[in-house]
Design a protein around this motif. Structure first.
Motif, short mmCIF file in Angstrom:
data_model
loop_
_atom_site.label_atom_id
_atom_site.label_comp_id
_atom_site.label_asym_id
_atom_site.label_seq_id
_atom_site.Cartn_x
_atom_site.Cartn_y
_atom_site.Cartn_z
N TYR A 94 0.84 -1.20 0.00
CA TYR A 94 0.00 0.00 0.00
C TYR A 94 0.88 1.25 0.00
CZ TYR A 94 -3.27 3.53 1.72
OH TYR A 94 -3.99 4.66 1.88
N TRP A 95 1.93 1.24 0.82
CA TRP A 95 2.85 2.39 0.89
C TRP A 95 3.54 2.59 -0.46
CZ3 TRP A 95 7.82 3.86 0.17
CH2 TRP A 95 8.23 5.05 0.76
N MET A 96 4.00 1.49 -1.05
CA MET A 96 4.68 1.60 -2.35
C MET A 96 3.73 2.12 -3.42
SD MET A 96 7.12 -1.82 -2.20
CE MET A 96 6.72 -2.24 -3.81
N GLY A 102 2.57 9.11 -6.37
CA GLY A 102 2.87 10.49 -6.02
C GLY A 102 2.02 11.05 -4.90
N LYS A 103 1.43 10.21 -4.08
CA LYS A 103 0.58 10.69 -2.99
C LYS A 103 1.37 11.05 -1.74
CE LYS A 103 -3.73 9.01 -4.55
NZ LYS A 103 -4.09 7.84 -5.21
N HIS A 104 2.68 10.89 -1.78
CA HIS A 104 3.58 11.32 -0.71
C HIS A 104 3.21 10.70 0.65
CE1 HIS A 104 6.88 13.88 0.43
NE2 HIS A 104 6.22 14.24 1.50
N PRO A 105 3.45 9.37 0.82
CA PRO A 105 3.14 8.73 2.11
C PRO A 105 4.16 9.12 3.17
CG PRO A 105 4.17 7.18 0.63
CD PRO A 105 3.95 8.43 -0.16
N ILE A 106 3.89 8.71 4.39
CA ILE A 106 4.78 9.00 5.52
C ILE A 106 6.14 8.35 5.27
CG2 ILE A 106 5.15 8.62 7.98
CD1 ILE A 106 2.13 8.64 8.31
#
Length: 148
Positions: A94-96, A102-106
């Motif tokens: 999910y993070w990848m 381009g949603k800029h995760p933590i």
């Protein structure tokens, strides 16, 4: 005209409701506390009787029960570990996905900084290797020229 008189906690009409309320609270507390103490005693007695009755059975069947308990605990640990790894993998995917879209995760900033540091270090190593390689070629050229 009626005046409001201050109440100093002395005897009066409000003392009876407070006394009856205090008696009700005390009675309720004693009843609940006593009931819980009786239940606690019954539970302790049942536990002791259960241990006395189960101990011979546990001793007789221990050659079977101990390996069975170990097997069950290993199976349980395997399922818990598998579930933990699966949840972790799902989160990483999910993070990848969020990072790739381009949603800029933590943590994306830290990853970008680390990538830049690694790229800079690789470039420095490449430059030093090229510089060192050129220095070795000069030594070899001079060495062969002197040797002939």
């Amino acid at each position: 005209m009626a005046q409001i008189q201050p109440h100093y906690g002395g005897g009066g009409p409000q003392q009876k409701p407070q006394l009856s309320r205090q008696v009700a609270k005390t009675t309720t507390a004693v009843t609940l506390g006593g009931s819980l103490m009786v239940l606690s005693g019954l539970t302790l007695a049942a536990t002791i009787i259960g241990i006395v009755l189960a101990t011979p059975l546990l001793v007789i069947f221990s050659p079977v029960l101990v390996p069975a308990a170990i097997t069950i605990s290993l199976i349980f640990a395997g399922f818990v570990t598998s579930g933990g790894f699966g949840a972790t993998a799902s989160f990483v995917f999910y993070w990848m996905y969020r990072y790739a879209t381009g949603k800029h995760p933590i943590g994306a900033d830290q990853l970008d900084r680390a990538r830049e540091k690694i790229a800079h270090a690789a470039y420095d190593v490449k430059e030093k290797a090229e510089h060192f390689g050129q220095g070795q070629q000069n030594v070899n050229v001079r060495g062969t020229a002197q040797g002939t």
